[in-house]
Structures are given as C-alpha cells and as structure tokens.
Scaffold this motif. Structure first.
Motif, short mmCIF file in Angstrom:
data_model
loop_
_atom_site.label_atom_id
_atom_site.label_comp_id
_atom_site.label_asym_id
_atom_site.label_seq_id
_atom_site.Cartn_x
_atom_site.Cartn_y
_atom_site.Cartn_z
N THR A 81 44.18 -12.29 18.82
CA THR A 81 43.33 -13.31 19.21
C THR A 81 43.97 -14.12 20.35
O THR A 81 45.37 -13.74 20.67
CB THR A 81 43.40 -14.29 17.84
N LYS A 82 43.44 -14.91 20.85
CA LYS A 82 43.70 -15.86 22.07
C LYS A 82 43.57 -17.39 22.07
O LYS A 82 42.41 -17.68 21.16
CB LYS A 82 43.35 -15.38 23.27
N GLU A 83 44.27 -18.11 22.75
CA GLU A 83 43.92 -19.47 22.65
C GLU A 83 42.67 -19.86 23.23
O GLU A 83 41.90 -20.50 22.61
CB GLU A 83 44.96 -20.33 23.58
N GLU A 84 42.20 -19.06 24.15
CA GLU A 84 40.99 -19.30 24.83
C GLU A 84 39.80 -18.83 23.76
O GLU A 84 38.53 -19.32 24.01
CB GLU A 84 40.46 -18.41 26.14
N TRP A 85 40.08 -18.18 22.81
CA TRP A 85 39.21 -17.78 21.81
C TRP A 85 39.17 -18.79 20.55
O TRP A 85 38.39 -18.46 19.66
CB TRP A 85 39.41 -16.41 21.18
N THR A 86 39.60 -19.74 20.76
CA THR A 86 39.87 -20.78 19.43
C THR A 86 39.00 -22.04 20.06
O THR A 86 39.12 -22.43 21.22
CB THR A 86 41.36 -21.14 19.37
N MET A 87 37.72 -22.28 19.20
CA MET A 87 36.80 -23.14 19.67
C MET A 87 36.67 -24.28 18.55
O MET A 87 36.38 -23.96 17.32
CB MET A 87 35.42 -22.75 19.80
N ALA A 100 29.67 -20.21 20.54
CA ALA A 100 29.16 -18.71 21.14
C ALA A 100 28.99 -18.38 22.33
O ALA A 100 29.36 -17.60 23.30
CB ALA A 100 28.37 -18.18 20.10
N LYS A 101 28.25 -19.57 23.00
CA LYS A 101 27.87 -19.50 24.45
C LYS A 101 28.99 -19.55 25.34
O LYS A 101 29.04 -18.86 26.57
CB LYS A 101 26.70 -20.57 24.62
N ARG A 102 29.86 -20.27 24.98
CA ARG A 102 31.23 -20.37 25.67
C ARG A 102 32.12 -19.23 25.73
O ARG A 102 32.54 -18.73 26.77
CB ARG A 102 32.06 -21.57 25.23
N LEU A 103 31.85 -18.41 24.63
CA LEU A 103 32.81 -17.19 24.54
C LEU A 103 31.74 -16.20 25.51
O LEU A 103 32.54 -15.39 26.29
CB LEU A 103 32.75 -16.80 22.99
N LEU A 104 30.57 -16.19 25.46
CA LEU A 104 29.77 -15.31 26.19
C LEU A 104 29.85 -15.55 27.61
O LEU A 104 30.20 -14.74 28.39
CB LEU A 104 28.30 -15.43 25.94
N ASP A 105 30.09 -16.90 27.95
CA ASP A 105 30.17 -17.36 29.42
C ASP A 105 31.42 -16.59 30.03
O ASP A 105 31.50 -16.62 31.23
CB ASP A 105 29.90 -18.67 29.54
N ALA A 106 32.46 -16.57 29.14
CA ALA A 106 33.75 -16.24 29.63
C ALA A 106 33.87 -14.80 29.72
O ALA A 106 34.60 -14.30 30.84
CB ALA A 106 34.77 -16.77 28.53
N GLY A 107 32.86 -13.82 29.16
CA GLY A 107 32.85 -12.75 29.54
C GLY A 107 33.84 -11.87 28.95
O GLY A 107 34.23 -10.64 29.21
N ASP A 108 34.43 -12.45 28.23
CA ASP A 108 35.70 -11.78 27.36
C ASP A 108 35.57 -11.92 25.91
O ASP A 108 36.11 -12.65 25.35
CB ASP A 108 37.18 -12.34 27.92
N LEU A 109 34.73 -10.85 25.33
CA LEU A 109 34.62 -10.96 23.91
C LEU A 109 35.40 -10.25 23.00
O LEU A 109 35.91 -9.04 23.26
CB LEU A 109 33.20 -10.22 23.70
N PRO A 110 35.93 -10.93 21.82
CA PRO A 110 36.61 -10.21 20.82
C PRO A 110 35.53 -9.29 20.09
O PRO A 110 34.50 -9.14 20.09
CB PRO A 110 37.11 -11.30 19.91
N PHE A 128 24.40 -15.26 19.59
CA PHE A 128 24.68 -14.00 20.08
C PHE A 128 23.41 -13.13 19.98
O PHE A 128 23.01 -12.16 20.77
CB PHE A 128 25.76 -13.24 18.99
N HIS A 129 22.62 -13.33 18.91
CA HIS A 129 21.03 -12.68 19.05
C HIS A 129 20.38 -12.81 20.44
O HIS A 129 19.78 -12.07 20.90
CB HIS A 129 20.47 -12.98 17.96
N SER A 130 20.32 -14.25 20.82
CA SER A 130 19.76 -14.49 21.93
C SER A 130 20.25 -13.68 23.09
O SER A 130 19.65 -13.67 24.13
CB SER A 130 19.80 -16.13 22.04
N ALA A 131 21.63 -13.63 23.03
CA ALA A 131 22.20 -12.75 24.30
C ALA A 131 22.08 -11.32 24.29
O ALA A 131 22.66 -10.57 25.09
CB ALA A 131 23.74 -13.08 24.34
#
Length: 200
Positions: A81-87, A100-110, A128-131
């Motif tokens: 896990t990573k600090e950037e993945w903690t919301m 979820a949108k922040r995660l998607l915008d970062a482009g680095d998905l777990p 996630f479904h919408s993306a």
C-alpha cells in the motif's frame, strides 16, 4: 467528555461502537483488529498484492482503529500500500466516489480497495463503473457494516458484518449489573464476520 462523565455519575452509561478512552466507562464494540485481519486474509486469498484504503477522517475511535489495524495487517501479510492510496473523508457515497476519482486521476491503481463503510464502498464502485473498470477483475472493493444495499450492489459487495444484536445484548447485560456495588467498567470487543460476495 465532561458531559459524559456527569451523565455517568447520575445514571449507568455504556459506550457502544465508538468510545472515549480518556474516560473510565464501560464499552462494547466490534473487534476492528479481527475485522481487518479477515479482509486482508481475503485479499491474499484472492491473490491481490496491492491495496488502497478509503475511510473517514481519524476523528473517532472506530476510524482510528480501522486505519491502524489495516496498516498492521497489510504489513504483516506483505500486501503493498502507499500513502497516496490512503483517502480519508466521510462515511458517504459522495466521498467514496470522490476518493475513487482521485485514485483514477492519479493513474496508479492498486488491485483492491478496502473501505471502512458500505456507503464509501458503493460510492467508489459507482465511480469505477463509470470509468469503465470491471469489479473485481480490474479492481476489487470491500465494505464494512453489511447494510441492505451491499447485497443489491452490482457486483454484490463483500463486506464485514458487525455483531450489532450481540453488542446491544452485552451492553444491556452490563447496564443490568451496573447497580451492584462491585460493578466495574467493562471493555468488550466482539468478533465480526466476513460476508463473501462478488466484489472481492
């Protein structure tokens, strides 16, 4: 704190779910350590090697415990896990979607996301479904609470079920014995269960 102590001096008080550790009062709640162990064990069982955490701000005991126990068990299991993945936000659909949108915008998905409420999880799943992501094939999601909506989600939400009835019964038993001169504060954490469905 002062109002809680004043109330406790006049009538029996049992804290349920969330607690104030600074006051010496009885408490009954869910075992968040075991809950996070169940979720992380499920991640490992499903072959997931990386995970994000979506929760609420660390302003109460439940939020603090779940985040701390999440960190403990992913480290123990070797799940990345990573600090950037903690919301951290609120227990709401809107926050789950925003996280979820922040995660998607970062482009680095777990490979998976652990959420500390079903509302957060359902909001995240919607984003996630919408993306265009497939759950759990492209990203897995877990919730917490086992609300009625968990089984209605697409896919059905894997989540932690809290022993709410048992918690209420134990709180009543503590209150029933509170009048005894020998009564002392009781701290009791009850084991949850993992409801295995389709999202993780």
């Amino acid at each position: 704190r002062s109002s809680l102590l004043k109330a406790a001096s006049e009538i029996p008080v049992v804290q349920i779910d969330q607690r104030m550790d600074a006051v010496n009062l009885s408490w009954v709640g869910v075992d968040d350590d075991y809950a996070m162990q169940l979720i992380v064990d499920r991640l490992v069982e499903q072959g997931h090697e990386s995970v994000a955490f979506f929760g609420s701000e660390l302003t109460d005991s439940s939020a603090d415990d779940r985040f701390g126990m999440f960190q403990k068990h992913v480290a123990k299991a070797g799940v990345r896990t990573k600090e950037e993945w903690t919301m951290l936000g609120t227990h709401s659909l809107e926050w789950g979607s925003r996280a979820a949108k922040r995660l998607l915008d970062a482009g680095d998905l777990p490979q998976a996301v652990v959420c500390t409420s079903d509302l957060i999880a359902l909001g995240a799943m919607n984003a996630f479904h919408s993306a265009g992501l497939s759950i759990p094939d492209q990203i897995a999601v877990s919730g917490f609470d086992d609300t009625p909506f968990a089984e209605l989600a697409t896919p059905k939400l894997t989540t932690i079920r809290q022993p709410t009835l048992e918690m209420a019964m134990e709180a009543w038993h503590i209150l029933s014995g509170a009048a005894k001169a020998s009564a002392v504060p009781v701290r009791m954490s009850l084991a949850p269960s993992l409801v295995r469905r389709e999202s993780l």
